[in-house]
Design a protein around this motif. Structure first.
Motif, PDB file in Angstrom:
ATOM      1  N   GLY A 276     106.709  30.626  -4.251  1.00 31.47           N
ATOM      2  CA  GLY A 276     106.573  32.182  -4.138  1.00 31.47           C
ATOM      3  C   GLY A 276     106.306  32.336  -2.500  1.00 31.47           C
ATOM      4  N   ALA A 277     105.547  31.583  -1.812  1.00 35.61           N
ATOM      5  CA  ALA A 277     105.551  31.673  -0.295  1.00 35.61           C
ATOM      6  C   ALA A 277     106.597  31.583   0.182  1.00 35.61           C
ATOM      7  CB  ALA A 277     104.282  30.907   0.040  1.00 35.61           C
ATOM      8  N   ALA A 278     107.333  30.784  -0.165  1.00 36.96           N
ATOM      9  CA  ALA A 278     108.913  30.445   0.648  1.00 36.96           C
ATOM     10  C   ALA A 278     109.709  31.855   0.254  1.00 36.96           C
ATOM     11  CB  ALA A 278     109.585  29.116  -0.033  1.00 36.96           C
ATOM     12  N   LEU A 279     109.618  32.215  -0.808  1.00 37.61           N
ATOM     13  CA  LEU A 279     110.528  33.576  -1.105  1.00 37.61           C
ATOM     14  C   LEU A 279     109.982  34.623  -0.279  1.00 37.61           C
ATOM     15  CD1 LEU A 279     110.661  33.691  -5.051  1.00 37.61           C
ATOM     16  CD2 LEU A 279     112.527  33.353  -3.325  1.00 37.61           C
ATOM     17  N   LEU A 280     108.912  34.614   0.207  1.00 40.01           N
ATOM     18  CA  LEU A 280     108.567  35.909   1.121  1.00 40.01           C
ATOM     19  C   LEU A 280     109.093  35.696   2.346  1.00 40.01           C
ATOM     20  CD1 LEU A 280     104.781  36.155   0.416  1.00 40.01           C
ATOM     21  CD2 LEU A 280     106.378  37.926  -0.213  1.00 40.01           C
ATOM     22  N   THR A 281     109.560  34.477   2.929  1.00 37.34           N
ATOM     23  CA  THR A 281     110.225  34.238   4.090  1.00 37.34           C
ATOM     24  C   THR A 281     111.493  35.114   4.485  1.00 37.34           C
ATOM     25  OG1 THR A 281     111.078  32.163   3.868  1.00 37.34           O
ATOM     26  CG2 THR A 281     108.985  32.098   4.576  1.00 37.34           C
ATOM     27  N   TRP A 282     112.270  35.125   3.218  1.00 37.88           N
ATOM     28  CA  TRP A 282     113.511  35.837   3.443  1.00 37.88           C
ATOM     29  C   TRP A 282     113.232  37.313   3.655  1.00 37.88           C
ATOM     30  CZ3 TRP A 282     113.899  31.320   0.516  1.00 37.88           C
ATOM     31  CH2 TRP A 282     115.090  30.374   0.873  1.00 37.88           C
ATOM     32  N   PRO A 283     112.609  38.237   3.040  1.00 35.05           N
ATOM     33  CA  PRO A 283     112.429  39.617   3.495  1.00 35.05           C
ATOM     34  C   PRO A 283     111.631  39.834   4.472  1.00 35.05           C
ATOM     35  CG  PRO A 283     111.066  38.931   1.650  1.00 35.05           C
ATOM     36  CD  PRO A 283     111.757  38.033   1.699  1.00 35.05           C
ATOM     37  N   LEU A 284     110.816  38.778   5.073  1.00 30.62           N
ATOM     38  CA  LEU A 284     109.918  38.770   6.401  1.00 30.62           C
ATOM     39  C   LEU A 284     110.967  38.582   7.606  1.00 30.62           C
ATOM     40  CD1 LEU A 284     106.668  36.798   5.605  1.00 30.62           C
ATOM     41  CD2 LEU A 284     106.974  39.196   6.283  1.00 30.62           C
ATOM     42  N   ALA A 285     112.200  37.901   7.298  1.00 25.23           N
ATOM     43  CA  ALA A 285     112.985  37.870   8.381  1.00 25.23           C
ATOM     44  C   ALA A 285     113.975  38.625   8.491  1.00 25.23           C
ATOM     45  CB  ALA A 285     113.428  36.243   8.354  1.00 25.23           C
ATOM     46  N   GLY A 286     114.096  39.789   7.692  1.00 22.36           N
ATOM     47  CA  GLY A 286     115.409  40.835   7.746  1.00 22.36           C
ATOM     48  C   GLY A 286     114.756  42.339   7.700  1.00 22.36           C
ATOM     49  N   HIS A 287     115.722  42.955   6.830  1.00 26.21           N
ATOM     50  CA  HIS A 287     115.350  44.389   6.955  1.00 26.21           C
ATOM     51  C   HIS A 287     114.094  44.848   6.429  1.00 26.21           C
ATOM     52  CE1 HIS A 287     119.307  45.193   8.174  1.00 26.21           C
ATOM     53  NE2 HIS A 287     120.056  44.775   7.403  1.00 26.21           N
ATOM     54  N   ALA A 288     113.625  44.262   5.130  1.00 20.70           N
ATOM     55  CA  ALA A 288     112.267  44.638   4.504  1.00 20.70           C
ATOM     56  C   ALA A 288     111.260  44.687   5.430  1.00 20.70           C
ATOM     57  CB  ALA A 288     112.272  43.568   3.409  1.00 20.70           C
ATOM     58  N   ALA A 289     111.101  43.645   6.266  1.00 23.91           N
ATOM     59  CA  ALA A 289     109.908  43.677   7.231  1.00 23.91           C
ATOM     60  C   ALA A 289     109.781  44.876   8.177  1.00 23.91           C
ATOM     61  CB  ALA A 289     109.867  42.232   7.930  1.00 23.91           C
ATOM     62  N   ALA A 290     111.034  45.451   8.307  1.00 23.05           N
ATOM     63  CA  ALA A 290     111.085  46.584   9.102  1.00 23.05           C
ATOM     64  C   ALA A 290     111.222  47.973   8.678  1.00 23.05           C
ATOM     65  CB  ALA A 290     112.144  46.263  10.183  1.00 23.05           C
ATOM     66  N   SER A 291     111.032  48.007   7.421  1.00 23.39           N
ATOM     67  CA  SER A 291     111.272  49.199   6.466  1.00 23.39           C
ATOM     68  C   SER A 291     110.206  50.195   6.946  1.00 23.39           C
ATOM     69  CB  SER A 291     111.432  48.911   5.206  1.00 23.39           C
ATOM     70  OG  SER A 291     109.978  48.767   4.727  1.00 23.39           O
ATOM     71  N   PRO A 292     110.351  51.479   6.432  1.00 29.24           N
ATOM     72  CA  PRO A 292     109.201  52.585   6.530  1.00 29.24           C
ATOM     73  C   PRO A 292     108.018  51.857   5.749  1.00 29.24           C
ATOM     74  CG  PRO A 292     111.449  53.569   6.012  1.00 29.24           C
ATOM     75  CD  PRO A 292     111.527  52.198   5.798  1.00 29.24           C
ATOM     76  N   ALA A 293     108.069  51.115   4.683  1.00 30.02           N
ATOM     77  CA  ALA A 293     107.124  50.654   4.002  1.00 30.02           C
ATOM     78  C   ALA A 293     107.277  49.287   3.768  1.00 30.02           C
ATOM     79  CB  ALA A 293     107.064  51.244   2.475  1.00 30.02           C
ATOM     80  N   PRO A 294     106.724  48.378   4.865  1.00 31.62           N
ATOM     81  CA  PRO A 294     107.080  47.268   4.813  1.00 31.62           C
ATOM     82  C   PRO A 294     106.401  46.270   3.703  1.00 31.62           C
ATOM     83  CG  PRO A 294     105.861  47.519   6.825  1.00 31.62           C
ATOM     84  CD  PRO A 294     106.202  49.048   6.036  1.00 31.62           C
ATOM     85  N   ALA A 295     105.130  46.474   3.509  1.00 32.20           N
ATOM     86  CA  ALA A 295     104.472  45.608   2.592  1.00 32.20           C
ATOM     87  C   ALA A 295     105.077  45.753   1.132  1.00 32.20           C
ATOM     88  CB  ALA A 295     102.856  46.089   2.383  1.00 32.20           C
TER      89      ALA A 295
END
Length: 554
Positions: A276-295
């Motif tokens: 589960g922690a490894a899965l989080l690294t994909w969005p943290l390195a892409g668009h999701a981490a920079a969206s208007p609602a990052p969490a």
């Protein structure tokens, strides 16, 4: 091997995995927070673009819509004689970049070229001019080599796809071996598949780190400097990938016993947490981490990716192993459980996809008017096909015919696999595409759409980019290439824009050569409609060709 020998080894594996998880948590805590936006836009400059100032400024200030990061050596101020006018390294303070400049420079026109990295790890580049005293012929930035090589752009997408494919190959065997695998069957085949998946994810992660340097800084596949690599490793993108490698290494200690034989609940729980922690690294390195609602975006993106891996990985195990090797009694027990898992995975995919679309697309116009929106529509269409096939296969399971006649189920699952692989390819492209929410104009004046086209003539290939491709001021970039995709030196550029339907005669577009194959210009398009661009490129004293493009302006 005795139980006394096995037990200490299990505890060592658990402690190693827990240590890896602890390191990951610490790394995540010390990673600097990402700004909540993507694809930063240059909103203001000092001196203003195309302005004439009475005396040379001591600094040039670029103000972006959001915080940006430095690309080493890619911000320059070029004097009228072609020499460098900037002095020292530029300073970064959120979205404000300050470039020290020699105030005693000569009179004439200065060129400011820049390339920075936005919050979602994508490069943002551009150029403008200002004049001291009076305008002069604009200089050429001979050191501007910041355009990414097409090979690099393609390699980035291939690496992302391999990472997704590896995740599927890893998750499927691990899940099935842990919960559904008949004890009489050999684990060798699924184990090899899982180790292949782990290796693919690791290789793709390292490739991502390497390719991010030329992708953001410009240049070829092997034009990677120590400073550039250090910059990538120090970013959120780099930290997320390093964390992923650490989690993969920690997971490997627990995977070995699980792939060889059934393991206890504690090992399975630790492995699930690491996954589960490894899965989080994909969005943290892409668009999701920079969206208007990052969490929200990060969690939803991780659930979306994890559900896809569970579904596609499980399908792969069914078609490659279980439907071929399991007997009727075993299939009768396995298929109903898998059917429920698939239904949950599909539900999570649908819910995650809806939330993702609402955040990344923003409005109906963006869904149809942007590349991101159209790719998303294609993905939804293919996903609908997969859902229909999956519903058919689950109907077979509910009728209890799958165990007696597994051939129809096998065919249906194979169709699911093939179409979902295409969906994964679209996903790899989507993560490299500007989100629709930043590619369509908003009333607040944020960045609008983007037009790009590749035009061919007998002499050259011309890439045309127009931003924001809407009514009002637009920036035009032209890139000339030879037929074998090498930079084509250009002697002279000429361009006009016209809107015949509204009676707008051809407007001359002033073009500024930035390099020998790259020109830049600003044009005001006052009305909506299909504008006709006409571009003439002279490559020698006697060789020239003209290409045209239709640009929809809304």
């Amino acid at each position: 091997m005795t139980d006394m020998t096995v037990a200490p080894r299990r505890w060592i594996a658990r402690l190693t995995a827990a240590a890896g998880l602890l390191v990951t948590v610490v790394a995540l805590l010390i990673v600097p927070a990402s700004p909540a936006s993507a694809h930063a836009v240059l909103s203001r400059t000092s001196p203003a673009a195309s302005s004439v100032v009475p005396s040379g400024p001591a600094e040039v200030v670029l103000t972006f819509s959001e915080a940006v990061r430095k690309v080493p050596g890619k911000i320059r101020v070029v004097a009228p004689d072609g020499s460098r006018a900037d002095r020292g390294e530029p300073s970064f303070d959120g979205g404000v970049v300050t470039i020290p400049v020699d105030p005693s420079g000569e009179r004439g026109t200065y060129l400011v070229s820049f390339r920075v990295i936005s919050a979602d790890s994508h490069p943002v580049s551009g150029a403008f001019t200002y004049s001291v005293g009076a305008p002069s012929a604009a200089p050429v930035d001979a050191g501007d080599d910041s355009r990414a090589d097409p090979v690099v752009s393609t390699a980035v997408k291939v690496a992302r796809f391999l990472g997704y494919a590896g995740l599927v190959l890893l998750v499927g065997p691990v899940l099935v071996l842990a919960a559904l695998w008949p004890s009489r069957l050999s684990r060798r085949g699924p184990s090899r598949l899982a180790w292949t998946g782990l290796g693919l994810v690791a290789v793709a992660t390292v490739a991502d780190l390497w390719l991010q340097v030329p992708y953001t800084a410009g240049g070829g596949l092997f034009e990677v400097t120590g400073e550039g690599f250090s910059s990538v490793l120090g970013s959120t993108f780099g930290a997320a990938h390093l964390v992923r490698l650490g989690l993969l290494a920690a997971s490997a200690f627990l995977l070995r016993p699980l792939l060889a034989r059934p393991v206890g609940r504690a090992d399975a729980i630790i492995l699930a947490v690491l996954g589960g922690a490894a899965l989080l690294t994909w969005p943290l390195a892409g668009h999701a981490a920079a969206s208007p609602a990052p969490a929200v975006s990060v969690v939803v993106d991780a659930v979306h990716l994890g559900s896809m891996a569970v579904w596609l990985g499980g399908l792969l195990m069914l078609v490659v192993f279980l439907l071929r090797q399991a007997d009727e009694r075993e299939l009768g027990a396995i298929l109903p459980i898998w059917s429920r898992w698939a239904a949950l995975a599909v539900s999570a995919l649908l819910l995650g996809g809806i939330v993702q679309a609402l955040i990344e697309v923003g409005n109906l116009e963006a869904l149809f008017a942007t590349t991101y929106g159209r790719l998303l529509l294609a993905k939804v269409g293919l996903f609908a096909v997969v859902i229909a096939v999956a519903a058919y296969s689950r109907q077979l399971v509910r009728r209890r015919t799958a165990a007696q006649r597994p051939v129809p189920v096998r065919r249906a699952v194979l169709v699911e696999l093939v179409v979902t692989v295409v969906v994964l390819g679209l996903s790899a492209t989507l993560v490299q595409t500007t989100p629709a929410r930043t590619a369509v104009a908003e009333p607040s004046g944020t960045q609008a759409g983007f037009f790009t086209a590749t035009l061919s003539s007998s002499l050259f290939t011309l890439q045309v980019e127009l931003d924001p491709a809407e009514r009002g001021n637009n920036s035009m970039h032209l890139y000339a290439y030879t037929k074998d995709n090498r930079p084509q030196p250009v002697v002279e550029w000429r361009a006009t824009a016209a809107l015949p339907s509204a009676g707008v005669e051809p407007i001359e577009v002033p073009l500024l050569p930035l390099t020998d194959n790259h020109a830049y210009g600003d044009i005001n398009m006052p009305a909506a409609g299909d504008w006709q661009l006409k571009i003439t490129v002279r490559t020698s004293d006697i060789d020239q060709a003209t290409v045209t493009a239709t640009v929809p302006i809304r």
